[in-house]
Design a protein around this motif. Structure first.
Motif, PDB file in Angstrom:
ATOM      1  N   ASP A  51      -3.353  -6.677  -6.851  1.00 22.13           N
ATOM      2  CA  ASP A  51      -3.819  -5.904  -7.911  1.00 22.13           C
ATOM      3  C   ASP A  51      -4.252  -4.669  -7.429  1.00 22.13           C
ATOM      4  O   ASP A  51      -5.405  -3.762  -8.125  1.00 22.13           O
ATOM      5  CB  ASP A  51      -5.115  -6.569  -8.606  1.00 22.13           C
ATOM      6  CG  ASP A  51      -5.430  -6.097 -10.016  1.00 22.13           C
ATOM      7  OD1 ASP A  51      -4.368  -6.019 -10.676  1.00 22.13           O
ATOM      8  OD2 ASP A  51      -6.563  -6.051 -10.364  1.00 22.13           O
ATOM      9  N   HIS A  52      -4.126  -4.223  -6.190  1.00 19.96           N
ATOM     10  CA  HIS A  52      -4.138  -2.771  -5.592  1.00 19.96           C
ATOM     11  C   HIS A  52      -5.557  -2.543  -5.350  1.00 19.96           C
ATOM     12  O   HIS A  52      -6.115  -1.447  -5.704  1.00 19.96           O
ATOM     13  CB  HIS A  52      -3.650  -1.746  -6.391  1.00 19.96           C
ATOM     14  CG  HIS A  52      -2.059  -1.946  -6.709  1.00 19.96           C
ATOM     15  ND1 HIS A  52      -1.089  -2.033  -5.907  1.00 19.96           N
ATOM     16  CD2 HIS A  52      -1.302  -2.280  -7.866  1.00 19.96           C
ATOM     17  CE1 HIS A  52       0.134  -2.349  -6.298  1.00 19.96           C
ATOM     18  NE2 HIS A  52      -0.317  -2.581  -7.571  1.00 19.96           N
TER      19      HIS A  52
ATOM     20  N   CYS B  68      -6.518  -9.793  -4.626  1.00 20.46           N
ATOM     21  CA  CYS B  68      -6.972  -8.438  -4.367  1.00 20.46           C
ATOM     22  C   CYS B  68      -5.884  -7.496  -3.900  1.00 20.46           C
ATOM     23  O   CYS B  68      -5.904  -6.321  -4.380  1.00 20.46           O
ATOM     24  CB  CYS B  68      -8.171  -8.364  -3.395  1.00 20.46           C
ATOM     25  SG  CYS B  68      -9.005  -6.951  -3.091  1.00 20.46           S
ATOM     26  N   ARG B  69      -5.202  -7.678  -3.095  1.00 21.68           N
ATOM     27  CA  ARG B  69      -4.058  -6.786  -2.522  1.00 21.68           C
ATOM     28  C   ARG B  69      -2.823  -6.493  -3.691  1.00 21.68           C
ATOM     29  O   ARG B  69      -2.552  -5.605  -3.754  1.00 21.68           O
ATOM     30  CB  ARG B  69      -3.502  -7.625  -1.401  1.00 21.68           C
ATOM     31  CG  ARG B  69      -4.244  -7.492  -0.152  1.00 21.68           C
ATOM     32  CD  ARG B  69      -3.208  -8.086   1.055  1.00 21.68           C
ATOM     33  NE  ARG B  69      -4.348  -8.106   2.395  1.00 21.68           N
ATOM     34  CZ  ARG B  69      -3.835  -8.712   3.237  1.00 21.68           C
ATOM     35  NH1 ARG B  69      -2.626  -9.450   3.278  1.00 21.68           N
ATOM     36  NH2 ARG B  69      -4.623  -8.691   4.349  1.00 21.68           N
TER      37      ARG B  69
ATOM     38  N   SER C 176      -8.319  -3.245  -7.132  1.00 18.86           N
ATOM     39  CA  SER C 176      -9.213  -2.967  -8.574  1.00 18.86           C
ATOM     40  C   SER C 176     -10.575  -3.278  -8.122  1.00 18.86           C
ATOM     41  O   SER C 176     -10.831  -4.177  -7.334  1.00 18.86           O
ATOM     42  CB  SER C 176      -8.493  -3.412  -9.595  1.00 18.86           C
ATOM     43  OG  SER C 176      -8.461  -4.731  -9.781  1.00 18.86           O
TER      44      SER C 176
END
Length: 280
Positions: free
Chosen positions: A150-151, A147-148, A153
């Motif tokens: 992939d910013h 999650c981090r 998303s």
């Protein structure tokens, strides 16, 4: 469970205790965990020994030392929450990862003592131990890291929330029935498939390191099959349909998730974080 299945489950637990969990803890940027990692053999060695001792006082004592180690890890969850004051999706996943091993530790103590905790027989408790090392700890941790990376998303946030939610539903299913476990398997599988898809399509192409890319690819590909097996087993149990035996599940779903997903994923992320730290 038969003797062969019990031995395989014990080997998967050993891998979780001795390799996957300490490697995973190194990926969590939490003050104080470095000391826990240095002292981890003081918990992991007696924990491993408890698996090979016959049920009784000595095995229970060794398991208790391991459980204390997992509780020490779990204490960092409220400390982290107080420090970050964040319930963002990635943080929820990391907090889940910090607390999940303590469930495994408590189950191990009960199983090694032969005590039917909450009415569950030792063989059910024995399966709870690897489940909360891999689905509880590793899956949640990797979902948070993805999650981090992939910013945040929308698919990544869904994955980071689905994995903890699915794990919680599976745990609730122990008390509420097989259909709850199936619901948990659906939510958890959806989250893990999202983790695999994002790792394959978004993160793998970004890495210039071939070994890291291959580890990400392996961990992603394995999830496609292992989580399908989990759905098959859970649906079969709930609906009374033909489904794999526990022996078959341990040899396929369990072994695949432990080696193909968990170990490959934590090794990949270890290489990723090492590369980032080197270039700072």
């Amino acid at each position: 469970m038969g003797k062969g299945t019990t031995e395989l489950v014990d080997l998967l637990v050993l891998l979780g205790m001795g390799a996957v969990l300490p490697l995973g803890l190194a990926l969590i940027d939490e003050p104080g965990l470095a000391r826990v990692r240095r002292l981890w053999p003081l918990a992991a060695v007696p924990g491993a020994l408890s698996l090979w001792l016959p049920r009784g006082g000595l095995a229970t004592g060794c398991a208790l030392l391991y459980a204390l180690g997992t509780l020490l890890v779990a204490l960092h969850a409220p400390l982290r929450l107080a420090r970050t004051r964040s319930l963002a999706a990635a943080e929820v996943a990391v907090l889940t990862a910090l607390t999940a091993p303590s469930v495994a530790g408590v189950a191990l103590v009960a199983e090694r003592s032969g005590y039917p905790l909450f009415g569950f027989e030792p063989h059910i408790l024995a399966l709870t131990v690897p489940h909360f090392h891999y689905a509880g700890f590793t899956a949640a941790l990797i979902a948070g890291l993805v999650c981090r990376a992939d910013h945040g998303s929308r698919p990544a946030r869904c994955a980071a929330l689905s994995v903890p939610a699915g794990t919680l539903l599976v745990l609730a299913g122990y008390f509420l029935g097989d259909w709850w476990q199936f619901a948990g398997a659906v939510v958890l599988s959806a989250g893990m498939w999202l983790v695999g898809l994002i790792s394959w399509r978004e993160l793998r192409p970004r890495t210039a390191d071939r070994a890291t890319a291959r580890l990400l690819a392996a961990s992603s590909a394995v999830l496609a099959l292992t989580m399908l097996l989990a759905l098959w087993w859970a649906l079969g149990r709930a609906a009374g349909l033909p489904h794999p035996t526990l022996t078959w599940m341990a040899a396929t779903h369990g072994l695949g998730n432990a080696l193909g997903f968990a170990l490959c994923a934590v090794l990949a992320w270890r290489r990723i974080t090492t590369t980032v730290e080197t270039h700072r």
